[in-house]
Write a protein that holds these residues in place. Structure first.
Motif, PDB file in Angstrom:
ATOM      1  N   GLY A 193       0.820  -1.214   0.000  1.00  0.00           N
ATOM      2  CA  GLY A 193       0.000   0.000   0.000  1.00  0.00           C
ATOM      3  C   GLY A 193       0.849   1.257   0.000  1.00  0.00           C
ATOM      4  N   LEU A 194       1.955   1.239   0.767  1.00  0.00           N
ATOM      5  CA  LEU A 194       2.876   2.381   0.764  1.00  0.00           C
ATOM      6  C   LEU A 194       3.442   2.640  -0.624  1.00  0.00           C
ATOM      7  N   LEU A 196      15.917  -4.090  -4.047  1.00  0.00           N
ATOM      8  CA  LEU A 196      15.633  -2.798  -3.468  1.00  0.00           C
ATOM      9  C   LEU A 196      16.334  -2.567  -2.137  1.00  0.00           C
ATOM     10  N   LEU A 197      16.865  -1.329  -1.949  1.00  0.00           N
ATOM     11  CA  LEU A 197      17.545  -1.004  -0.690  1.00  0.00           C
ATOM     12  C   LEU A 197      16.604  -1.105   0.490  1.00  0.00           C
ATOM     13  N   ARG A 230      10.650   1.408  -4.807  1.00  0.00           N
ATOM     14  CA  ARG A 230      11.275   0.867  -3.604  1.00  0.00           C
ATOM     15  C   ARG A 230      10.335  -0.051  -2.834  1.00  0.00           C
ATOM     16  N   THR A 231       9.134   0.426  -2.561  1.00  0.00           N
ATOM     17  CA  THR A 231       8.270  -0.294  -1.634  1.00  0.00           C
ATOM     18  C   THR A 231       7.565  -1.490  -2.254  1.00  0.00           C
ATOM     19  N   VAL A 232       7.280  -1.441  -3.553  1.00  0.00           N
ATOM     20  CA  VAL A 232       6.645  -2.607  -4.166  1.00  0.00           C
ATOM     21  C   VAL A 232       7.570  -3.815  -4.089  1.00  0.00           C
ATOM     22  N   PHE A 233       8.863  -3.602  -4.374  1.00  0.00           N
ATOM     23  CA  PHE A 233       9.811  -4.698  -4.243  1.00  0.00           C
ATOM     24  C   PHE A 233      10.022  -5.068  -2.774  1.00  0.00           C
TER      25      PHE A 233
END
Length: 502
Positions: free
Chosen positions: A106-107, A306-307, A445-448
């Motif tokens: 969601g983020l 992703l970091l 970033r957040t999806v991964f």
């Protein structure tokens, strides 16, 4: 009302044919209906957000930063409830991990809408609505009668809270000029990473001593206090919207419909607005090579993608290392994240040094190019790789537990340096569409990152704590040279961009 600076224009003076098109509407709302003369409203110096009192500007940055801290704490706190939720609803622990992954998903998706919307309607309305919904929808999570309700509203709360991971960067650049933006951006940048550290710390103590639902009741109390602060403190800072409000006031006071703001020249139906909101960040990534490279730099920084993912992966890895390897209980395991948190604070403490370097460059060479901000990322990439190798080879049970915690400190510092450099680069280089640039970055970033907690237990059980962490270290080592490459080619790629500020 202060005197108003006006720019008189005619229809023939508008170079852009699309801007010359006029839409029919009521006289008191349509500033373009006057055929002969129009008056473009501009801000007086005292109306400029960058001229607000310094204390208010810093208080605004602090408020939106703590809101980001609250949202990201909610993301990781769920990691401490996984076992209790799995037992409550009769599922495996692997299913319980979805409480973290769905929130992070969601983020990642939320900024695709909230970021561009802030460029149409302003920052403040997005903050207020999204955080109110974040607060309201945390209730179904805390009182969830079923696993389906729990998961659905975990995703929804992540989606609603996501504006503070994209829009907030635009607010910082609204409030501070380029030569002053580094320090406030540093304060904002650390908040989304301290949040995931705070989550398991307080979550560990809550779940060790009381019911898992208290994890979310605490979030309800915190988010309510945060919502009140947003309503009372945070002003609107987006200049196109401020101009629109000023034009509307002038039309109402004077009865003259000739006053207009540039943003009112564009006709946006609800459907077209939603479409543009969704495709603009993708358009930026697809057609702007430098924006894509900056986003991709952070992707490989965390195992394969992703970091940010490695940070969320540690919520599954640290219990394996410390609970099984050293016999820690839940609240003690939460405290092991203090090493990364200390590293983040050390990174924040280096801000004056980097600011002095940027100021010295500006004195010697004039304005500082955005690429110079990537110097900080060069250090960050090296620190992350070194730290992960040190952590990997100190996770043996016979090694004292304090050693891997100390070894994680440079990881926090390197992560901070990497992100603050890329965030600052994006909002400076793409200032006209800063929120969309941050939305694209956040989404990637957040999806991964949402996927990483799902396979972390299997990876650590299969490879062991040393092998799995060394794999992450090897991947970050391969990617460490990227910020050095971007520093060399960034200006050339940015010069060819149709989105970047020139």
């Amino acid at each position: 009302m202060s005197s108003t600076t006006l720019q008189e224009t005619t229809d023939t003076a508008i170079a852009d044919p699309e801007k010359a098109q006029q839409r029919p509407s009521e006289p008191d709302t349509d500033p373009v209906s006057a055929k002969d003369h129009q008056y473009e409203v501009t801000l007086e110096p005292e109306d400029d957000p960058q001229q607000l009192p310094l204390a208010l500007r810093w208080l605004t940055v602090f408020t939106i930063s703590t809101a980001s801290l609250c949202v990201t704490s909610a993301s990781s706190a769920a990691a401490e409830t996984e076992l209790a939720v799995a037992e409550k609803f009769g599922v495996s622990k692997e299913v319980g991990i979805l409480g973290v992954s769905l929130f992070v998903l969601g983020l990642g998706l939320g900024p695709l809408i909230t970021g561009p919307l802030s460029e149409l309607y302003g920052r403040n309305i997005v903050y207020r609505v999204s955080f109110f919904l974040f607060f309201a929808f945390t209730f179904p999570v805390a009182f969830a009668p079923s696993l389906a309700v729990f998961f659905v509203f975990r995703f929804v709360t992540g989606f609603c809270g996501s504006s503070f991971l994209s829009v907030a960067g635009g607010s910082v650049t609204d409030l501070f000029p380029n030569h002053q933006v580094a320090t406030p951006m540093a304060l904002y940048t650390i908040s989304p990473f301290l949040g995931p550290i705070i989550g398991p710390i307080y979550g560990g103590f809550v779940n060790q001593n009381t019911t898992w639902r208290w994890t979310y009741w605490v979030l309800i109390i915190w988010s309510f206090a945060q919502l009140v602060a947003i309503l009372l403190i945070v002003p609107e800072t987006y200049i196109p919207v401020l101009l629109k409000w000023k034009a509307q006031r002038l039309r109402k006071v004077t009865g003259d419909v000739s006053y207009y703001a540039p943003i009112e020249k564009h006709d946006h139906s609800l459907a077209s607005m939603i479409i543009v909101s969704c495709y603009k960040p993708f358009q930026l990534v697809i057609f702007d090579r430098m924006a894509l490279l900056i986003d991709l730099w952070q992707v490989p920084f965390f195992t394969n993608s992703l970091l940010l993912g490695i940070l969320y992966l540690t919520f599954q890895a640290f219990p394996i290392v410390f609970e099984k390897g050293h016999g820690f209980n839940q609240q003690m395991t939460g405290l092991t994240f203090l090493g990364i948190g200390l590293g983040l604070l050390i990174g924040l403490a280096t801000t004056p040094y980097w600011n002095s370097r940027f100021s010295l460059y500006e004195k010697r060479h004039g304005s500082t190019p955005p690429e110079f901000r990537l110097k900080q990322g060069q250090l960050g990439g090296v620190l992350v790789a070194i730290s992960l190798f040190c952590v990997a080879f100190t996770t043996y049970p016979h090694v004292h537990w304090i050693v891997p915690i100390i070894a994680s400190i440079p990881f926090g510092t390197g992560m901070y340096c990497s992100f603050v450099s890329s965030f600052t680069y994006l909002v400076i280089a793409y200032r006209p569409i800063a929120a969309s640039a941050m939305a694209a970055n956040t989404a990637m970033r957040t999806v991964f990152a949402a996927a990483f907690p799902l396979f972390a237990p299997a990876m650590y059980h299969r490879l062991g704590t040393v092998g799995a962490t060394a794999l992450l270290a090897g991947l970050t080592t391969v990617m460490a040279p990227l910020p050095f490459v971007f520093y060399k080619i960034g200006a050339r790629l940015r010069a060819q961009s149709r989105f970047a500020a020139h």
